[in-house]
Design an enzyme around this catalytic site. Structure first.
Site, PDB file in Angstrom:
ATOM      1  N   LYS A 101      32.330 -55.271  13.232  1.00 38.86           N
ATOM      2  CA  LYS A 101      32.879 -53.945  12.920  1.00 38.86           C
ATOM      3  C   LYS A 101      34.076 -54.105  11.991  1.00 38.86           C
ATOM      4  O   LYS A 101      34.748 -55.148  11.983  1.00 38.86           O
ATOM      5  CB  LYS A 101      33.272 -53.161  14.174  1.00 38.86           C
ATOM      6  N   ASP A 150      36.732 -53.153  22.781  1.00 31.58           N
ATOM      7  CA  ASP A 150      35.942 -52.898  21.566  1.00 31.58           C
ATOM      8  C   ASP A 150      34.446 -52.781  21.843  1.00 31.58           C
ATOM      9  O   ASP A 150      33.677 -52.479  20.931  1.00 31.58           O
ATOM     10  CB  ASP A 150      36.134 -54.059  20.570  1.00 31.58           C
TER      11      ASP A 150
HETATM   12  O1  C5P Z   1      40.047 -55.181  26.067  1.00 30.42           O
HETATM   13  P1  C5P Z   1      40.252 -56.515  25.456  1.00 30.42           P
HETATM   14  O2  C5P Z   1      40.214 -57.621  26.488  1.00 30.42           O
HETATM   15  O3  C5P Z   1      39.344 -56.808  24.326  1.00 30.42           O
HETATM   16  O4  C5P Z   1      41.713 -56.496  24.834  1.00 30.42           O
HETATM   17  C1  C5P Z   1      42.347 -57.687  24.439  1.00 30.42           C
HETATM   18  C2  C5P Z   1      43.846 -57.459  24.427  1.00 30.42           C
HETATM   19  O5  C5P Z   1      44.203 -56.598  23.355  1.00 30.42           O
HETATM   20  C3  C5P Z   1      44.399 -56.815  25.663  1.00 30.42           C
HETATM   21  O6  C5P Z   1      44.728 -57.757  26.646  1.00 30.42           O
HETATM   22  C4  C5P Z   1      45.630 -56.116  25.124  1.00 30.42           C
HETATM   23  O7  C5P Z   1      46.678 -57.061  24.995  1.00 30.42           O
HETATM   24  C5  C5P Z   1      45.238 -55.717  23.734  1.00 30.42           C
HETATM   25  N1  C5P Z   1      44.755 -54.334  23.606  1.00 30.42           N
HETATM   26  C6  C5P Z   1      45.654 -53.287  23.749  1.00 30.42           C
HETATM   27  N2  C5P Z   1      45.211 -52.002  23.611  1.00 30.42           N
HETATM   28  C7  C5P Z   1      43.922 -51.737  23.326  1.00 30.42           C
HETATM   29  C8  C5P Z   1      42.992 -52.775  23.170  1.00 30.42           C
HETATM   30  C9  C5P Z   1      43.447 -54.078  23.309  1.00 30.42           C
HETATM   31  O8  C5P Z   1      46.846 -53.506  23.999  1.00 30.42           O
HETATM   32  N3  C5P Z   1      43.513 -50.469  23.197  1.00 30.42           N
END
Ligand code: C5P
Length: 339
Positions: free
Chosen positions: A20, A154
């Site tokens: 993406k 994501d």
């Molecule tokens: O959800 P995911 O594990 O992919 O997110 C990775 C990191 O990115 C999270 O631990 C957080 O630190 C950050 N993040 C965030 N806000 C979001 C998506 C991701 O702070 N909306």
């Protein structure tokens, strides 16, 4: 419960897992759960990993074999976590006594890792989808969404298969339209992708944003809302190109990415000079993008950039040449999940 056909389960289930790109990314604030609330227009492109799963012998365990870019230890890979989470979601359909059988998964990684392209999240979506098909389990849309959302912020975007507005932590996904007229099969914007060989951790970029690496004014939020509104009713490719300079500036994580990896500043400056058109950043970087009216024009620009890499006019942060790829933005109708 669905009827399971043992013959069907012998064939591998194959999925493409597209990367993406964020055309816009506004960070609206910090949430109580520590995540950040976002407003982002995301599009899938035709640079894709390939995921396949086949049913393994009973009493073995799920395995993963990776080729292409190195995503780190297989045991930590989101593909295996996605298969485990999909198995939990599939259990009711199989009955408590017979859990869905182990799977052998293969992942061919063509999307660079930790590059702001959600390659790992797309792999997770593709693996969960392939596992459910291998086990012949259909989940209702809410259960499917919950499964994808559990796997990462994501991941729900990849339920849509085309441009989408992504809000909340990433779990609120609204499909958007694309070209308003013309032959949809031939009217795809080209997107030049340039990914320097430095990995940026998403949490590190959000931390830099928390620590003040941001621009005041809310311009990204406005640009994002405006693009989403326009894409809802449909936008022509040429109209998208004319908005490129506004979109390229509409990433609230770009200053944070430059704090995490200062080499991105001269890198982007060189890209702007060499391409002579707006250059945006995807996600928390380090991938950069430029929009073109067609794939052919993006391919010519890719050739010119490859020459600039060879002469050193485009720097190579990380000590290796950047990945330079001419891609297409995909519409929902393009993303047949089986290659
Ligand atoms: O959800 P995911 O594990 O992919 O997110 C990775 C990191 O990115 C999270 O631990 C957080 O630190 C950050 N993040 C965030 N806000 C979001 C998506 C991701 O702070 N909306």
């Amino acid at each position: 419960m669905t009827t399971r056909d043992p013959e069907r389960r012998l064939a591998p289930v194959i999925r493409l897992a597209p990367a993406k790109v964020n055309l816009t990314l506004a960070v609206l604030g910090t949430r109580d759960d520590g995540y950040h609330s976002l407003h982002s227009v995301m599009v899938p492109i035709d640079l894709a990993d390939r995921v396949s799963v086949s049913v393994a012998p009973p009493r073995s365990r799920d395995t993963l074999h990776v080729t292409g870019f190195d995503p780190g230890p297989a045991d930590d890979n989101l593909v295996l976590r996605a298969i485990a989470a999909a198995r939990e979601a599939a259990r009711p359909a199989w009955g408590r006594r017979t859990p869905p059988p182990p799977l052998s998964a293969r992942l061919d990684k063509r999307i660079p890792v930790a590059a702001g392209l959600a390659g790992g999240s797309s792999d997770a979506a593709a693996a969960a989808d392939a596992a459910l098909e291998a086990w012949d389990v259909g989940l209702d849309p809410d259960a499917r969404h919950a499964l994808f959302a559990r796997l990462g912020s994501d991941v729900p975007f990849f339920l849509v298969g085309g441009p989408a507005l992504v809000e909340g932590r990433g779990e609120r996904v609204t499909p958007l339209g694309w070209v308003r007229d013309g032959d949809p099969a031939h009217d795809r914007p080209g997107l030049l992708l340039v990914t320097p060989a430095v990995a940026i951790s998403t949490p590190a970029a959000f931390r830099a944003w928390d620590d003040g690496a941001r621009v005041a004014g809310g311009a990204a939020r406005l640009a994002s809302a405006h693009l989403a509104d326009e894409l809802r009713t449909g936008l022509r490719v040429q109209d998208l190109i004319t908005r490129a300079s506004v979109l390229a500036a509409a990433n609230d994580l770009a200053p944070a990415a430059a704090v995490v990896e200062p080499a991105l500043v001269p890198f982007k400056r060189a890209l702007l000079r060499l391409l002579g058109r707006p250059v945006g950043v995807s996600g928390s970087g380090p991938s950069h993008w430029a929009l073109y009216p067609s794939h052919g024009e993006a391919a010519s620009a890719a050739e010119a950039l490859a020459a600039a890499v060879a002469t050193g006019e485009l720097p190579s942060p990380g000590g290796r040449p950047p990945l330079v790829a001419a891609t297409r933005i995909l519409a929902t109708t393009d993303t047949q999940r089986t290659p």
